[in-house]
Write an enzyme that holds these catalytic residues in place. Structure first.
Site, PDB file in Angstrom:
ATOM      1  N   SER A  56      42.185  37.203  33.700  1.00 52.95           N
ATOM      2  CA  SER A  56      43.079  38.133  33.006  1.00 52.95           C
ATOM      3  C   SER A  56      43.944  37.366  32.009  1.00 52.95           C
ATOM      4  O   SER A  56      43.984  36.127  32.016  1.00 52.95           O
ATOM      5  CB  SER A  56      43.979  38.852  34.011  1.00 52.95           C
ATOM      6  OG  SER A  56      44.858  37.921  34.626  1.00 52.95           O
ATOM      7  N   ASP A  94      39.264  39.619  31.314  1.00 54.30           N
ATOM      8  CA  ASP A  94      39.520  40.915  31.942  1.00 54.30           C
ATOM      9  C   ASP A  94      40.729  41.573  31.273  1.00 54.30           C
ATOM     10  O   ASP A  94      41.790  40.957  31.159  1.00 54.30           O
ATOM     11  CB  ASP A  94      39.782  40.687  33.438  1.00 54.30           C
ATOM     12  CG  ASP A  94      39.807  41.967  34.248  1.00 54.30           C
ATOM     13  OD1 ASP A  94      39.241  42.973  33.795  1.00 54.30           O
ATOM     14  OD2 ASP A  94      40.391  41.954  35.354  1.00 54.30           O
ATOM     15  N   HIS A  95      40.569  42.796  30.833  1.00 51.87           N
ATOM     16  CA  HIS A  95      41.657  43.572  30.227  1.00 51.87           C
ATOM     17  C   HIS A  95      42.318  42.867  29.034  1.00 51.87           C
ATOM     18  O   HIS A  95      43.544  42.729  28.982  1.00 51.87           O
ATOM     19  CB  HIS A  95      42.731  43.924  31.269  1.00 51.87           C
ATOM     20  CG  HIS A  95      42.291  44.984  32.227  1.00 51.87           C
ATOM     21  ND1 HIS A  95      42.126  46.302  31.862  1.00 51.87           N
ATOM     22  CD2 HIS A  95      41.957  44.906  33.540  1.00 51.87           C
ATOM     23  CE1 HIS A  95      41.717  46.993  32.912  1.00 51.87           C
ATOM     24  NE2 HIS A  95      41.591  46.169  33.940  1.00 51.87           N
ATOM     25  N   HIS A 190      43.888  49.920  40.474  1.00 55.01           N
ATOM     26  CA  HIS A 190      44.237  48.507  40.554  1.00 55.01           C
ATOM     27  C   HIS A 190      45.214  48.223  41.698  1.00 55.01           C
ATOM     28  O   HIS A 190      46.017  49.074  42.063  1.00 55.01           O
ATOM     29  CB  HIS A 190      44.864  48.036  39.236  1.00 55.01           C
ATOM     30  CG  HIS A 190      43.897  47.966  38.104  1.00 55.01           C
ATOM     31  ND1 HIS A 190      44.136  48.525  36.871  1.00 55.01           N
ATOM     32  CD2 HIS A 190      42.666  47.405  38.017  1.00 55.01           C
ATOM     33  CE1 HIS A 190      43.109  48.302  36.077  1.00 55.01           C
ATOM     34  NE2 HIS A 190      42.205  47.622  36.750  1.00 55.01           N
ATOM     35  N   GLY A 191      45.150  46.987  42.210  1.00 57.11           N
ATOM     36  CA  GLY A 191      46.142  46.526  43.168  1.00 57.11           C
ATOM     37  C   GLY A 191      45.776  46.802  44.620  1.00 57.11           C
ATOM     38  O   GLY A 191      44.700  47.310  44.947  1.00 57.11           O
ATOM     39  N   SER A 237      38.571  46.618  44.830  1.00 58.13           N
ATOM     40  CA  SER A 237      38.814  45.908  46.084  1.00 58.13           C
ATOM     41  C   SER A 237      38.899  46.916  47.223  1.00 58.13           C
ATOM     42  O   SER A 237      39.354  48.048  47.039  1.00 58.13           O
ATOM     43  CB  SER A 237      40.102  45.093  46.000  1.00 58.13           C
ATOM     44  OG  SER A 237      39.896  43.906  45.254  1.00 58.13           O
ATOM     45  N   ILE A 278      36.478  42.742  41.557  1.00 60.53           N
ATOM     46  CA  ILE A 278      37.186  42.535  42.823  1.00 60.53           C
ATOM     47  C   ILE A 278      38.208  41.420  42.632  1.00 60.53           C
ATOM     48  O   ILE A 278      37.857  40.289  42.306  1.00 60.53           O
ATOM     49  CB  ILE A 278      36.198  42.184  43.948  1.00 60.53           C
ATOM     50  CG1 ILE A 278      35.255  43.377  44.198  1.00 60.53           C
ATOM     51  CG2 ILE A 278      36.940  41.809  45.229  1.00 60.53           C
ATOM     52  CD1 ILE A 278      34.097  43.077  45.126  1.00 60.53           C
ATOM     53  N   ASP A 279      39.476  41.759  42.845  1.00 56.80           N
ATOM     54  CA  ASP A 279      40.567  40.805  42.665  1.00 56.80           C
ATOM     55  C   ASP A 279      41.493  40.785  43.883  1.00 56.80           C
ATOM     56  O   ASP A 279      41.691  39.756  44.531  1.00 56.80           O
ATOM     57  CB  ASP A 279      41.356  41.153  41.399  1.00 56.80           C
ATOM     58  CG  ASP A 279      42.440  40.130  41.060  1.00 56.80           C
ATOM     59  OD1 ASP A 279      42.531  39.094  41.754  1.00 56.80           O
ATOM     60  OD2 ASP A 279      43.184  40.363  40.097  1.00 56.80           O
TER      61      ASP A 279
END
Length: 336
Positions: A56, A94-95, A190-191, A237, A278-279
């Site tokens: 990112s 990413d992004h 996200h998150g 995720s 996947i983060d």
């Protein structure tokens, strides 16, 4: 100007084509540090899986752009050292939020970039994405665009609400921009807090939150509009509860953290969804192992003694995702 090809990297074009035809998805794992990178390369090399190393804007600033170039080159050589003679490793932004950032990454050896104009008015998203595509394609760098907005927080990317991708826009967007893949919004987020409690139900046996299902009807409509076109899922995720429990047991505070059920990701990976991001899962695995080690050995101050177990737990998680969720094991073009 650094060409990714001199670093031993590949772009995503061929790996996506094979994934769509083969009914599996390529893992796109975000990394911020050496331990994450080691775990990703060890897992993907041993399982003979193509892999996308995602960075990112925030991670690039954290790690340093010059170090990242050599880390990526080192990752390729490490894979070979582990016995993977022909690794397929992409380095992906990413992004990306501006043309300038995407250009900088292309110039510094990235083999793939994402330009995220999804928060812009539609015509501005098209214009920005097309500009990035025209630059990146000069150097055979693949480009991911995005239609629809995911809720949640990931580094600098944040949105209170999600907006599903409109299937009627996808043909126009991809034809006008020339993107190589398209990130869509069908209910991922996200998150580690992907859903608010009021969006979920609770399992009466465990009391855990059960998230709403993904909008596969929208995915099906998009695939009808764009047959065989590479589709990307962000915010995928699963937030494994065993990691959340360990974190909370050893002093953390992650109430009601919930992710995307793995069976839904398995279903998506059998479609035109050929890249799944996947983060948070690796962050949770890392944090769980570090908290546990430091709680059980409070006198420990050698980073290797707590980052080592964190690396091992992340490797285990990456292997599980590759084999049991995405199905990308033994999918290298050359397995020898």
């Amino acid at each position: 100007m650094v060409s990714y090809k001199t670093l031993g990297l590949v772009n995503t074009r061929e790996m996506f084509k094979r994934a769509i035809n083969g009914g599996y998805a390529i893992p796109a794992f975000n990394f911020n540090n050496m331990e994450q990178l080691q775990a990703i390369i060890k897992a993907s090399s041993e399982l003979k899986s193509p892999v996308i190393l995602q960075v990112s804007k925030g991670a690039r600033n954290y790690a340093n752009q010059t170090l990242l170039e050599y880390m990526a080159q080192g990752a390729v050589e490490y894979a070979k050292e582990l016995g993977c003679a022909h690794p397929e490793i992409a380095l992906h932004l990413d992004h990306g939020d501006s043309f300038e950032l995407c250009k900088s990454c292309v110039d510094m050896g990235f083999s793939s970039v994402m330009i995220d104009g999804s928060a812009l008015p539609y015509d501005e998203n098209v214009a920005l994405t097309k500009k990035v595509v025209e630059y990146a394609h000069q150097y055979d760098v693949t480009v991911e665009g995005e239609l629809g907005v995911l809720a949640g927080v990931e580094d600098e990317v944040a949105s209170e609400v999600s907006h599903y991708t409109k299937p009627e826009e996808v043909i126009d967007f991809t034809s006008k921009t020339g993107v190589d893949s398209l990130a869509i919004s069908i209910g991922t987020s996200h998150g580690a807090y992907k859903f608010k409690p009021e969006q979920c139900t609770r399992d009466p046996k465990t009391g855990r939150l059960v998230p709403p299902p993904l909008a596969f009807d929208i995915l099906d409509a998009i695939m009808q509009q764009l047959p065989g076109f590479p589709i990307v899922l962000h915010g995928s995720s699963s937030v494994p509860q065993e990691y959340v429990d360990i974190i909370n047991q050893y002093g953390g505070k992650l109430p009601d953290a919930v992710g995307i059920p793995e069976e839904q990701l398995r279903k998506a990976s059998k479609s035109a969804v050929c890249k799944i991001n996947i983060d948070s899962d690796s962050r949770l695995a890392f944090t769980a192992a570090v908290r546990k080690t430091l709680a059980e050995k409070p006198a420990e101050f050698d980073p290797r003694k707590y980052c080592g177990p964190a690396r091992d737990l992340m490797e285990e998680m990456y292997k599980h995702k590759i084999t049991n969720v995405l199905g990308s094991d033994n999918k290298l073009a050359q397995l020898d």
